[in-house]
Scaffold this active site. Sequence first.
Site, PDB file in Angstrom:
ATOM      1  N   TYR A 121       0.855  -1.199   0.000  1.00 56.71           N
ATOM      2  CA  TYR A 121       0.000   0.000   0.000  1.00 56.71           C
ATOM      3  C   TYR A 121       0.884   1.241   0.000  1.00 56.71           C
ATOM      4  O   TYR A 121       1.801   1.352   0.812  1.00 56.71           O
ATOM      5  CB  TYR A 121      -0.906   0.007   1.241  1.00 56.71           C
TER       6      TYR A 121
ATOM      7  N   ASP B  59       9.216   2.208   1.100  1.00 54.37           N
ATOM      8  CA  ASP B  59       8.119   2.986   1.681  1.00 54.37           C
ATOM      9  C   ASP B  59       8.033   2.596   3.158  1.00 54.37           C
ATOM     10  O   ASP B  59       7.495   1.537   3.505  1.00 54.37           O
ATOM     11  CB  ASP B  59       6.816   2.671   0.938  1.00 54.37           C
TER      12      ASP B  59
ATOM     13  N   LYS C   7       3.266   9.073   9.141  1.00 55.87           N
ATOM     14  CA  LYS C   7       2.765   8.589  10.440  1.00 55.87           C
ATOM     15  C   LYS C   7       3.552   9.151  11.626  1.00 55.87           C
ATOM     16  O   LYS C   7       3.371  10.297  11.979  1.00 55.87           O
ATOM     17  CB  LYS C   7       2.776   7.046  10.460  1.00 55.87           C
TER      18      LYS C   7
HETATM   19  C1  LIG Z   1       3.184   2.139   3.585  1.00 57.49           C
HETATM   20  C2  LIG Z   1       2.250   3.293   3.367  1.00 57.49           C
HETATM   21  N1  LIG Z   1       2.535   4.182   2.401  1.00 57.49           N
HETATM   22  C3  LIG Z   1       1.733   5.249   2.176  1.00 57.49           C
HETATM   23  C4  LIG Z   1       0.608   5.443   2.916  1.00 57.49           C
HETATM   24  C5  LIG Z   1      -0.269   6.623   2.652  1.00 57.49           C
HETATM   25  O1  LIG Z   1      -0.147   7.520   3.698  1.00 57.49           O
HETATM   26  P1  LIG Z   1      -1.291   8.616   3.975  1.00 57.49           P
HETATM   27  O2  LIG Z   1      -2.463   7.868   4.484  1.00 57.49           O
HETATM   28  O3  LIG Z   1      -0.662   9.535   4.973  1.00 57.49           O
HETATM   29  O4  LIG Z   1      -1.540   9.272   2.657  1.00 57.49           O
HETATM   30  C6  LIG Z   1       0.271   4.544   3.927  1.00 57.49           C
HETATM   31  C7  LIG Z   1      -0.933   4.741   4.753  1.00 57.49           C
HETATM   32  O5  LIG Z   1      -1.320   3.933   5.555  1.00 57.49           O
HETATM   33  C8  LIG Z   1       1.104   3.439   4.161  1.00 57.49           C
HETATM   34  O6  LIG Z   1       0.813   2.522   5.083  1.00 57.49           O
END
Ligand SMILES: Cc1ncc(COP(=O)(O)O)c(C=O)c1O
Length: 453
Positions: A150, A252, A279
Amino acid sequence: MIDPEVVYRETTPRSGALHERAVTVMPGGTTRTTTYFAPYPLYIERGEGCRVWDVDGTERIDMIGNYTAMILGHSHPKVVEAIRAQAARGTGFAAANPVEVELATLLCERVPSLDAVRFCNSGTEATMFAMRLARAFTGRPSIARMEGGYHGTHDYAEVSTHPAPAEAGPADDPRAAPDSMGTPGWALEEVVVLPFNNAPAAERIIRREGSRLAAVILEPIIGAGGVIAATPEFLRRLRDVTHELGILLIFDEVISFRVAPGGAQELYGIVPDLTTLGKIIGGGLPVAAFGGRADVMELLDPRREPNIAQGGTYNGNPLGMAAGVAAMKELTPDVYDDLNRKGARVCEQLTEVFASHHVPVQVNGAGSMLALHFTDTPVVDYRTMAAGDRQKTRDLFLDLLNHGALMAPRAMGALSTPMGEDDIQRFVDAVDASVAELRPRWESREPTSQTSR
Ligand SMILES: Cc1ncc(COP(=O)(O)O)c(C=O)c1O
């Protein structure tokens, strides 16, 4: 036989009433798909430490902490004080500010891959910019990503996060599938999908598509997709093949940054070219970042021509920066060790609980995160994750709410520093009570196997 939804409705009347109002002004009465669940979402009024109170005044232990962001729990005194002090000085200026330099320095010192960093407001923006940087740096158009990972909700990210396995092609050569109505056709053409934790297959696809690939992006520990850690061998093979083919490797770490002071890359000892963060780095406020190799990040330098512009009214806003600095300073190596020890312990306890009820489950744990999967088979990638029984997950999530514990609807959890042994025991006891209560309901149904989300 207990129906958790009936109990939930009976005990959350004010959430129900708020949702009735909400549906008149927001689609489905929600502004965040990931916090919606049927019959209606829980409305939380306040939080303190590892506890939250809903609008009916019911207290629960918070086992997800805003999807892992609240690693210090709610209203941590140091974070609250930093926000208060900065709010009194101003929350945003059309200018640089000293606090952004402090947070940037702190992150570059901690995270092995970060020579330089830029701030934005969400993980979605961070992965969008990291991918753009990679395309600009390499001059290539396409991005490879893991099935079931994700990376947020921009167009390049909304591919094969949760495809229906029947429509997703062979497990060792997945087809790009749109996650959303409105995902553009070009995104499906420019995104190459790799099988997580299958090094030979992933390498074969990367070599096949290599000349058009700007980057391979992945979560070294898949978070929202089920807490699935990459094997060291998988990451090593990705590092080697991307290096050989001139493809940037992006980690990521929006979620996995909570596993160690330098993130999962520190744990695995593998340094990507670019990293995205979010986060926990904002101390609970909307802050995210992307960064990495100096020669790649240089493309953002406005002193050079051409450069990549990265506007953003709230980039590096002093409120988020101040909260982030306060949170990062609390997160010493000892704090991570303690949290991770508790994380491992709670996974052991949960495994014992499910075994005592003879309910097959996979307890996936990594650092201070965990996810429960109702399946016999170890969950190591998207296909094994998607084989889990989604109805049982939903039942457990709702019943845990009824027993005073809040997880993510997919039965994902994350510990926070204020949790003591008694809090953790309370959560384990809640799971024990719920499983005991739900077992007759589950046994009365044929086992089902469905896709996730
Ligand atoms: C690994 C990862 N990347 C990107 C995101 C996207 O972040 P945001 O919800 O702050 O847009 C998330 C959100 O949970 C995530 O878990």
